[in-house]
Motif scaffolding. Structure first.
Motif, PDB file in Angstrom:
ATOM      1  N   PHE A 192      -6.905 -10.398  -5.770  1.00  0.00           N
ATOM      2  CA  PHE A 192      -6.327  -9.152  -5.283  1.00  0.00           C
ATOM      3  C   PHE A 192      -5.668  -8.380  -6.434  1.00  0.00           C
ATOM      4  O   PHE A 192      -5.838  -7.160  -6.558  1.00  0.00           O
ATOM      5  N   ALA A 193      -4.949  -9.086  -7.305  1.00  0.00           N
ATOM      6  CA  ALA A 193      -4.304  -8.436  -8.445  1.00  0.00           C
ATOM      7  C   ALA A 193      -5.348  -7.825  -9.386  1.00  0.00           C
ATOM      8  O   ALA A 193      -5.181  -6.692  -9.857  1.00  0.00           O
ATOM      9  N   ARG A 194      -6.427  -8.560  -9.653  1.00  0.00           N
ATOM     10  CA  ARG A 194      -7.498  -8.021 -10.509  1.00  0.00           C
ATOM     11  C   ARG A 194      -8.128  -6.783  -9.880  1.00  0.00           C
ATOM     12  O   ARG A 194      -8.429  -5.800 -10.568  1.00  0.00           O
ATOM     13  N   HIS A 195      -8.343  -6.826  -8.574  1.00  0.00           N
ATOM     14  CA  HIS A 195      -8.904  -5.675  -7.876  1.00  0.00           C
ATOM     15  C   HIS A 195      -7.971  -4.469  -8.010  1.00  0.00           C
ATOM     16  O   HIS A 195      -8.431  -3.356  -8.305  1.00  0.00           O
ATOM     17  N   MET A 196      -6.693  -4.685  -7.793  1.00  0.00           N
ATOM     18  CA  MET A 196      -5.723  -3.585  -7.891  1.00  0.00           C
ATOM     19  C   MET A 196      -5.712  -2.990  -9.309  1.00  0.00           C
ATOM     20  O   MET A 196      -5.676  -1.769  -9.466  1.00  0.00           O
ATOM     21  N   LEU A 197      -5.765  -3.843 -10.326  1.00  0.00           N
ATOM     22  CA  LEU A 197      -5.798  -3.342 -11.700  1.00  0.00           C
ATOM     23  C   LEU A 197      -7.078  -2.557 -11.979  1.00  0.00           C
ATOM     24  O   LEU A 197      -7.045  -1.522 -12.649  1.00  0.00           O
ATOM     25  N   ASN A 198      -8.198  -3.058 -11.466  1.00  0.00           N
ATOM     26  CA  ASN A 198      -9.477  -2.356 -11.673  1.00  0.00           C
ATOM     27  C   ASN A 198      -9.506  -1.008 -10.975  1.00  0.00           C
ATOM     28  O   ASN A 198     -10.065  -0.042 -11.498  1.00  0.00           O
ATOM     29  N   VAL A 199      -8.918  -0.926  -9.807  1.00  0.00           N
ATOM     30  CA  VAL A 199      -8.949   0.315  -9.036  1.00  0.00           C
ATOM     31  C   VAL A 199      -7.876   1.295  -9.499  1.00  0.00           C
ATOM     32  O   VAL A 199      -8.136   2.488  -9.660  1.00  0.00           O
ATOM     33  N   TYR A 200      -6.656   0.802  -9.730  1.00  0.00           N
ATOM     34  CA  TYR A 200      -5.525   1.697  -9.992  1.00  0.00           C
ATOM     35  C   TYR A 200      -5.021   1.659 -11.429  1.00  0.00           C
ATOM     36  O   TYR A 200      -4.159   2.450 -11.805  1.00  0.00           O
ATOM     37  N   GLY A 201      -5.527   0.751 -12.246  1.00  0.00           N
ATOM     38  CA  GLY A 201      -5.040   0.633 -13.620  1.00  0.00           C
ATOM     39  C   GLY A 201      -3.678  -0.036 -13.668  1.00  0.00           C
ATOM     40  O   GLY A 201      -3.180  -0.559 -12.666  1.00  0.00           O
ATOM     41  N   GLN A 202      -3.088   0.004 -14.827  1.00  0.00           N
ATOM     42  CA  GLN A 202      -1.782  -0.627 -15.026  1.00  0.00           C
ATOM     43  C   GLN A 202      -0.725   0.082 -14.176  1.00  0.00           C
ATOM     44  O   GLN A 202      -0.558   1.288 -14.271  1.00  0.00           O
ATOM     45  N   PRO A 203      -0.015  -0.654 -13.325  1.00  0.00           N
ATOM     46  CA  PRO A 203       0.956  -0.007 -12.436  1.00  0.00           C
ATOM     47  C   PRO A 203       2.198   0.474 -13.182  1.00  0.00           C
ATOM     48  O   PRO A 203       2.609  -0.125 -14.170  1.00  0.00           O
ATOM     49  N   LYS A 204       2.742   1.568 -12.696  1.00  0.00           N
ATOM     50  CA  LYS A 204       3.999   2.089 -13.237  1.00  0.00           C
ATOM     51  C   LYS A 204       5.190   1.470 -12.510  1.00  0.00           C
ATOM     52  O   LYS A 204       6.304   1.518 -12.988  1.00  0.00           O
ATOM     53  N   THR A 205       4.902   0.919 -11.345  1.00  0.00           N
ATOM     54  CA  THR A 205       5.941   0.252 -10.559  1.00  0.00           C
ATOM     55  C   THR A 205       5.449  -1.135 -10.166  1.00  0.00           C
ATOM     56  O   THR A 205       4.299  -1.490 -10.409  1.00  0.00           O
ATOM     57  N   GLY A 206       6.277  -1.900  -9.518  1.00  0.00           N
ATOM     58  CA  GLY A 206       5.925  -3.257  -9.125  1.00  0.00           C
ATOM     59  C   GLY A 206       5.220  -3.314  -7.785  1.00  0.00           C
ATOM     60  O   GLY A 206       4.867  -2.298  -7.189  1.00  0.00           O
ATOM     61  N   VAL A 207       5.022  -4.518  -7.320  1.00  0.00           N
ATOM     62  CA  VAL A 207       4.401  -4.784  -6.036  1.00  0.00           C
ATOM     63  C   VAL A 207       5.381  -5.600  -5.209  1.00  0.00           C
ATOM     64  O   VAL A 207       5.988  -6.552  -5.713  1.00  0.00           O
ATOM     65  N   ALA A 208       5.562  -5.236  -3.959  1.00  0.00           N
ATOM     66  CA  ALA A 208       6.457  -5.983  -3.075  1.00  0.00           C
ATOM     67  C   ALA A 208       5.706  -7.156  -2.450  1.00  0.00           C
ATOM     68  O   ALA A 208       4.596  -6.997  -1.954  1.00  0.00           O
ATOM     69  N   ILE A 209       6.292  -8.326  -2.533  1.00  0.00           N
ATOM     70  CA  ILE A 209       5.730  -9.525  -1.919  1.00  0.00           C
ATOM     71  C   ILE A 209       6.783 -10.066  -0.967  1.00  0.00           C
ATOM     72  O   ILE A 209       7.873 -10.445  -1.385  1.00  0.00           O
ATOM     73  N   GLY A 210       6.458 -10.082   0.312  1.00  0.00           N
ATOM     74  CA  GLY A 210       7.429 -10.496   1.311  1.00  0.00           C
ATOM     75  C   GLY A 210       7.017 -11.752   2.042  1.00  0.00           C
ATOM     76  O   GLY A 210       5.982 -12.353   1.760  1.00  0.00           O
ATOM     77  N   PHE A 211       7.846 -12.158   2.978  1.00  0.00           N
ATOM     78  CA  PHE A 211       7.554 -13.285   3.850  1.00  0.00           C
ATOM     79  C   PHE A 211       8.214 -13.021   5.193  1.00  0.00           C
ATOM     80  O   PHE A 211       9.073 -12.162   5.319  1.00  0.00           O
ATOM     81  N   ASP A 212       7.777 -13.749   6.198  1.00  0.00           N
ATOM     82  CA  ASP A 212       8.340 -13.593   7.525  1.00  0.00           C
ATOM     83  C   ASP A 212       8.611 -14.974   8.113  1.00  0.00           C
ATOM     84  O   ASP A 212       8.725 -15.947   7.379  1.00  0.00           O
ATOM     85  N   GLY A 213       8.678 -15.080   9.431  1.00  0.00           N
ATOM     86  CA  GLY A 213       9.026 -16.328  10.086  1.00  0.00           C
ATOM     87  C   GLY A 213       7.866 -17.265  10.349  1.00  0.00           C
ATOM     88  O   GLY A 213       8.056 -18.332  10.939  1.00  0.00           O
ATOM     89  N   ARG A 214       6.640 -16.890   9.927  1.00  0.00           N
ATOM     90  CA  ARG A 214       5.489 -17.758  10.182  1.00  0.00           C
ATOM     91  C   ARG A 214       5.552 -19.036   9.354  1.00  0.00           C
ATOM     92  O   ARG A 214       6.165 -19.073   8.287  1.00  0.00           O
ATOM     93  N   HIS A 215       4.861 -20.057   9.838  1.00  0.00           N
ATOM     94  CA  HIS A 215       4.824 -21.362   9.191  1.00  0.00           C
ATOM     95  C   HIS A 215       4.373 -21.236   7.734  1.00  0.00           C
ATOM     96  O   HIS A 215       3.353 -20.630   7.445  1.00  0.00           O
ATOM     97  N   ASN A 216       5.159 -21.758   6.809  1.00  0.00           N
ATOM     98  CA  ASN A 216       4.887 -21.763   5.372  1.00  0.00           C
ATOM     99  C   ASN A 216       4.897 -20.386   4.719  1.00  0.00           C
ATOM    100  O   ASN A 216       4.466 -20.254   3.576  1.00  0.00           O
ATOM    101  N   SER A 217       5.387 -19.370   5.411  1.00  0.00           N
ATOM    102  CA  SER A 217       5.372 -18.025   4.844  1.00  0.00           C
ATOM    103  C   SER A 217       6.182 -17.948   3.554  1.00  0.00           C
ATOM    104  O   SER A 217       5.755 -17.322   2.581  1.00  0.00           O
TER     105      SER A 217
END
Length: 112
Positions: free
Chosen positions: A78-103
């Motif tokens: 997914f990260a490689r795809h994002m770099l290929n499509v959008y290039g080097q990001p100027k901002t970060g990426v949010a990675i979250g979690f919720d209440g699901r098992h092993n989230s």
């Protein structure tokens, strides 16, 4: 040890070499020790795909299941795809979690 199928032998060898989680690696090793070809094929002969609800699969060892190794592979792809499509990001990426098992543990794996 050979299972009578070169492709499956290679998949199992790759999984055992790449998986750093002792628990899931031991699941595959146990199936290998038992020469459980059907069990290994079920876990190795499929790959996870994104669907309308994300990636869904049982949480078990194998390339066709959700586990530490496949989470890392999905995130890398997914990260490689994002770099290929959008290039080097100027901002970060949010990675979250919720209440699901092993989230939370999945979220930690994606940060690396």
């Amino acid at each position: 040890m050979t299972l009578g199928c070169a492709k499956l032998d290679q998949q199992v060898a790759d999984y055992l070499a790449w998986d750093q989680n002792v628990n899931t690696r031991s699941e595959i090793q146990k199936l290998l020790d038992e020469k459980n070809v059907d069990g290994l094929k079920a876990r190795m002969n499929t790959r996870l795909v994104f669907g309308t609800a994300g990636v869904r699969a049982p949480m078990q060892a194998g390339f066709g299941r959700l586990n530490d190794l496949t989470i890392i592979q999905i995130t890398h792809g997914f990260a490689r795809h994002m770099l290929n499509v959008y290039g080097q990001p100027k901002t970060g990426v949010a990675i979250g979690f919720d209440g699901r098992h092993n989230s939370r543990s999945v979220q930690r794996l994606t940060e690396k």
